[in-house]
Design an enzyme around this catalytic site. Structure first.
Site: not given
Ligand code: SAH
Length: 215
Positions: A64
């Site tokens: 993000s």
């Molecule tokens: N907090 C992260 C943001 C990553 S983007 C950072 O700082 O890098 C969102 C993330 O949510 C991805 O890694 C994706 O694989 C995960 N994700 C998507 N759907 C999900 C679900 N149902 N349960 C858990 N994680 C999920």
């Protein structure tokens, strides 16, 4: 990769940029100054790590944008020792920011590849979340509930009931929810009592989608 005085300087600048953009929580700004974001990115992005931008992290996902991380972290109102559930561990950068703010972090990731990479990376950087798990974030982590706050870091088509149920009274859920414009409205729910939640909305953000449970 190393963390150098140059990186520290870039982090201080990033914190100043976020402050100009309206982030006021000192605890959040201090955490941004502490966490070496360049170590959460592929080394080819190192030069850009302290720009206020999102970047790809593999498996079709992104780390993000720092402003978004700071904005969500500020809405959580983290105090030292608070238990925080994060949905979407991804690169682990948001996890690290919450840890630096003094939270006990529990985080869930849906994609095994990211779960494995980040589970190895965080301890190497001295970052020790209470619990990392591979699973479906729609369900939360009932075994570790209730939480002082819950943060969802992917675009949710709706607010999952289990996440509301796993909040303490007075607890805060911060979640980007799909809106009619095809982006997400940053939404804060505060749990007033067993059955009532107060809702606040904070404008548009863009996230990758929360993946449906595939089991
Ligand atoms: N907090 C992260 C943001 C990553 S983007 C950072 O700082 O890098 C969102 C993330 O949510 C991805 O890694 C994706 O694989 C995960 N994700 C998507 N759907 C999900 C679900 N149902 N349960 C858990 N994680 C999920």
């Amino acid at each position: 990769m190393k963390d150098t005085a140059k990186h520290q300087g870039l982090r201080n600048q990033l914190a100043a940029v976020l402050e100009q953009k309206g982030i006021t929580d000192k605890n959040v700004l201090e955490a941004i100054k502490k966490v070496p974001r360049h170590l959460f990115l592929n080394s080819s992005f190192e030069d850009y790590a302290y720009q206020d931008k999102a970047f790809p992290i593999g498996a079709g996902q992104t780390i993000s944008q720092p402003y978004t991380v700071a904005f969500q972290s500020q809405l959580l109102q983290v105090d030292k020792g608070h238990s925080v559930l994060e949905i979407g561990t991804g690169s682990g950068y948001q996890t690290a920011v919450l840890y630096a703010m003094g939270a006990k972090v529990f985080s869930v990731e849906r994609q095994n590849e990211l779960f494995k990479t980040t589970s190895l990376l965080l301890p190497k950087l001295g970052i020790r979340p209470k619990h990392l798990s591979f699973g479906d974030g729609y369900k939360g982590l009932p075994n570790f509930a209730p939480f002082d706050s819950v943060i969802v870091t992917a675009a949710a088509p709706f607010i999952p009931k289990p996440l509301m149920a796993q909040l303490k009274i007075g607890g805060r859920l911060v979640i980007p929810v799909d809106n009619e414009q095809g982006v997400q409205t940053m939404t804060l729910l505060i749990r007033k009592n067993e059955t009532q939640f107060e809702k606040h909305e904070f404008g548009d953000f863009r996230f990758v989608p929360l993946l449906e449970n595939k089991n």
